[in-house]
Every structure is written in C-alpha cells, then in structure tokens.
Design a protein around this motif. Structure first.
Motif, PDB file in Angstrom:
ATOM      1  N   VAL A  19       0.761  -1.133  -0.145  1.00  0.00           N
ATOM      2  CA  VAL A  19      -0.017  -0.036   0.053  1.00  0.00           C
ATOM      3  C   VAL A  19       0.903   1.370   0.182  1.00  0.00           C
ATOM      4  CG1 VAL A  19      -1.542   1.215   1.376  1.00  0.00           C
ATOM      5  CG2 VAL A  19      -2.129  -1.175   1.091  1.00  0.00           C
ATOM      6  N   PHE A  20       1.992   1.221   0.835  1.00  0.00           N
ATOM      7  CA  PHE A  20       2.838   2.355   0.687  1.00  0.00           C
ATOM      8  C   PHE A  20       3.418   2.573  -0.397  1.00  0.00           C
ATOM      9  CE2 PHE A  20       3.415   2.466   5.843  1.00  0.00           C
ATOM     10  CZ  PHE A  20       2.207   3.115   5.854  1.00  0.00           C
ATOM     11  N   PHE A  21       4.113   1.780  -1.035  1.00  0.00           N
ATOM     12  CA  PHE A  21       4.633   1.712  -2.415  1.00  0.00           C
ATOM     13  C   PHE A  21       3.781   1.975  -3.468  1.00  0.00           C
ATOM     14  CE2 PHE A  21       7.922  -1.715  -1.114  1.00  0.00           C
ATOM     15  CZ  PHE A  21       8.937  -0.874  -0.826  1.00  0.00           C
ATOM     16  N   ALA A  22       2.516   1.642  -3.258  1.00  0.00           N
ATOM     17  CA  ALA A  22       1.356   2.151  -4.363  1.00  0.00           C
ATOM     18  C   ALA A  22       1.038   3.759  -4.188  1.00  0.00           C
ATOM     19  CB  ALA A  22       0.214   1.405  -4.305  1.00  0.00           C
ATOM     20  N   ILE A  23       0.990   4.101  -3.072  1.00  0.00           N
ATOM     21  CA  ILE A  23       0.634   5.457  -2.662  1.00  0.00           C
ATOM     22  C   ILE A  23       2.002   6.498  -3.134  1.00  0.00           C
ATOM     23  CG2 ILE A  23       0.147   7.314  -1.002  1.00  0.00           C
ATOM     24  CD1 ILE A  23      -1.228   5.129   0.706  1.00  0.00           C
ATOM     25  N   GLY A  25       4.368   5.685  -5.428  1.00  0.00           N
ATOM     26  CA  GLY A  25       4.404   5.539  -6.726  1.00  0.00           C
ATOM     27  C   GLY A  25       3.262   6.558  -7.348  1.00  0.00           C
ATOM     28  N   PHE A  26       2.363   6.534  -6.941  1.00  0.00           N
ATOM     29  CA  PHE A  26       1.068   7.488  -7.415  1.00  0.00           C
ATOM     30  C   PHE A  26       1.623   8.767  -7.506  1.00  0.00           C
ATOM     31  CE2 PHE A  26      -2.443  10.226  -6.656  1.00  0.00           C
ATOM     32  CZ  PHE A  26      -3.149  10.160  -7.693  1.00  0.00           C
ATOM     33  N   PHE A  27       2.182   9.301  -6.309  1.00  0.00           N
ATOM     34  CA  PHE A  27       2.517  10.852  -6.201  1.00  0.00           C
ATOM     35  C   PHE A  27       3.836  11.057  -7.116  1.00  0.00           C
ATOM     36  CE2 PHE A  27      -0.048  10.829  -2.483  1.00  0.00           C
ATOM     37  CZ  PHE A  27      -1.063  11.929  -2.666  1.00  0.00           C
ATOM     38  N   MET A  28       4.680  10.025  -7.369  1.00  0.00           N
ATOM     39  CA  MET A  28       5.938  10.147  -8.152  1.00  0.00           C
ATOM     40  C   MET A  28       5.392  10.220  -9.555  1.00  0.00           C
ATOM     41  SD  MET A  28       8.748   7.914  -6.131  1.00  0.00           S
ATOM     42  CE  MET A  28       9.861   8.072  -7.532  1.00  0.00           C
ATOM     43  N   PHE A  29       4.551   9.403 -10.104  1.00  0.00           N
ATOM     44  CA  PHE A  29       3.938   9.415 -11.334  1.00  0.00           C
ATOM     45  C   PHE A  29       3.333  10.569 -11.783  1.00  0.00           C
ATOM     46  CE2 PHE A  29       1.172   7.927 -14.695  1.00  0.00           C
ATOM     47  CZ  PHE A  29       2.130   7.398 -15.571  1.00  0.00           C
ATOM     48  N   ARG A  30       2.777  11.179 -10.725  1.00  0.00           N
ATOM     49  CA  ARG A  30       1.854  12.630 -11.142  1.00  0.00           C
ATOM     50  C   ARG A  30       3.100  13.679 -11.433  1.00  0.00           C
ATOM     51  NH1 ARG A  30      -2.265  14.185  -6.702  1.00  0.00           N
ATOM     52  NH2 ARG A  30      -1.852  16.108  -7.830  1.00  0.00           N
ATOM     53  N   LYS A  31       4.134  13.737 -10.195  1.00  0.00           N
ATOM     54  CA  LYS A  31       5.170  14.673 -10.636  1.00  0.00           C
ATOM     55  C   LYS A  31       5.956  14.207 -11.897  1.00  0.00           C
ATOM     56  CE  LYS A  31       8.048  17.386  -8.121  1.00  0.00           C
ATOM     57  NZ  LYS A  31       7.815  18.656  -7.501  1.00  0.00           N
ATOM     58  N   PHE A  32       6.018  13.178 -12.463  1.00  0.00           N
ATOM     59  CA  PHE A  32       6.837  12.670 -13.607  1.00  0.00           C
ATOM     60  C   PHE A  32       5.799  13.232 -14.804  1.00  0.00           C
ATOM     61  CE2 PHE A  32       6.693   9.686 -17.213  1.00  0.00           C
ATOM     62  CZ  PHE A  32       8.022   9.672 -17.361  1.00  0.00           C
ATOM     63  N   LEU A  33       4.593  13.081 -14.691  1.00  0.00           N
ATOM     64  CA  LEU A  33       3.739  13.623 -15.818  1.00  0.00           C
ATOM     65  C   LEU A  33       3.633  15.084 -15.756  1.00  0.00           C
ATOM     66  CD1 LEU A  33       0.539  11.497 -15.464  1.00  0.00           C
ATOM     67  CD2 LEU A  33       2.541  11.192 -17.284  1.00  0.00           C
ATOM     68  N   LYS A  34       3.842  16.016 -14.756  1.00  0.00           N
ATOM     69  CA  LYS A  34       3.874  17.299 -14.680  1.00  0.00           C
ATOM     70  C   LYS A  34       5.258  17.692 -15.346  1.00  0.00           C
ATOM     71  CE  LYS A  34       2.313  19.981 -11.796  1.00  0.00           C
ATOM     72  NZ  LYS A  34       2.178  20.768 -10.471  1.00  0.00           N
ATOM     73  N   ARG A  35       6.282  16.800 -15.350  1.00  0.00           N
ATOM     74  CA  ARG A  35       7.667  17.354 -15.937  1.00  0.00           C
ATOM     75  C   ARG A  35       7.699  16.917 -17.501  1.00  0.00           C
ATOM     76  NH1 ARG A  35      10.797  21.029 -14.540  1.00  0.00           N
ATOM     77  NH2 ARG A  35      11.294  21.233 -12.335  1.00  0.00           N
ATOM     78  N   LEU A  36       6.802  16.278 -17.966  1.00  0.00           N
ATOM     79  CA  LEU A  36       6.807  15.908 -19.473  1.00  0.00           C
ATOM     80  C   LEU A  36       6.656  16.816 -20.255  1.00  0.00           C
ATOM     81  CD1 LEU A  36       5.050  12.344 -19.842  1.00  0.00           C
ATOM     82  CD2 LEU A  36       7.409  12.851 -19.903  1.00  0.00           C
ATOM     83  N   PRO A  37       7.520  17.265 -21.363  1.00  0.00           N
ATOM     84  CA  PRO A  37       7.340  18.360 -22.327  1.00  0.00           C
ATOM     85  C   PRO A  37       6.004  18.240 -23.011  1.00  0.00           C
ATOM     86  CG  PRO A  37       9.419  17.345 -22.570  1.00  0.00           C
ATOM     87  CD  PRO A  37       8.791  16.443 -21.760  1.00  0.00           C
TER      88      PRO A  37
END
Length: 141
Positions: A19-23, A25-37
């Motif tokens: 559960v902690f890894f999923a949470i 990962g979710f926030f890291m993925f959101r940050k990754f998407l905001k960094r995509l050009p």
C-alpha cells in the motif's frame, strides 16, 4: 513452514508495504507527468518556474503575506508545491495583463483560477476571515 500468528504478521506487513509503495508511486508518477514536455517543448512545471521568475520583482511584501495566509489551510507537506503552482498562475495573469505590480485583486483572481473547485470552500472561508469582498470574483468560482 510459517504458521499461526507469525504468518499473519508477515502477511500484514507485506500488505502495508504494498500500500505504501502504491501511494508513493502514485505521487511520483503525477510529478513525472507534470515534468513531461508538451507540444511547445516546456512542461507545466517549466512554465510555472518561468512565470514566477519573470514576475518575482512585482511581488510586494503584503501580497506575499496574504498569499501565505491563503495557502495556510493546505497541509504543510504540500504547501510549497501549492504555493508554487498558485504563484505561477498569478505570474501568468500578471504577464498576460502586463501588470506593473501584483496587487490583491490579481492575487485573488489567480488563486481562484489555480485552485481546484473542491478547495474553493476553504478559500471562501479564508477570504471571509480576511474581510475581503468576494462579489467581484463570484464568476471565477
């Protein structure tokens, strides 16, 4: 083999870790998407940083204090990120309107536009606490 309470203990911690890894990962993925050009070659976060740096000299002390006060209901863990996003939107409005300085009106309009609708209730409460008339901004809510 594992039996009894020790098996349950291990299974419990496996579930908690997943559960902690999923949470996380979710926030890291959101940050990754905001960094995509995007199509223009800049990401959302690049534009936020651009507008903040472009309008840094327009911010007055009292407007900064008001922004800090309006952002105070945001949990401390996310407060810096929220402040950056809101300051970026206010800076974008200031650049588009060619403002000479960032005043209270510009700050409130940018804050309303940058804030998700679910958080407008907290914003209304904060504006009421600061004795700020919300009538000119009703169309933005």
């Amino acid at each position: 083999m594992l039996e009894g309470w020790f098996l349950l203990f291990i299974l419990f911690w496996v579930v908690v870790l997943l559960v902690f890894f999923a949470i996380g990962g979710f926030f890291m993925f959101r940050k990754f998407l905001k960094r995509l050009p995007k199509e223009d070659g800049k990401s959302d976060m690049d534009w936020e940083e651009y507008y903040v740096s472009k309008t840094k000299h327009l911010w007055k002390r009292e407007v900064n204090v008001l922004l800090d006060d309006l952002v105070s209901p945001v949990p401390e863990l996310f407060r810096d990120v929220a402040r950056q996003k809101i300051a970026g939107k206010i800076g974008e409005l200031a650049v588009k309107e060619k403002a000479k300085e960032i005043d209270q009106d510009l700050l409130i309009r940018g804050y309303i536009i940058a804030t998700p609708k679910r958080d407008h209730k907290f914003l209304r409460k904060k504006l009421t606490e600061n004795n700020i008339n919300m009538n000119p901004y009703e169309h933005l809510f």
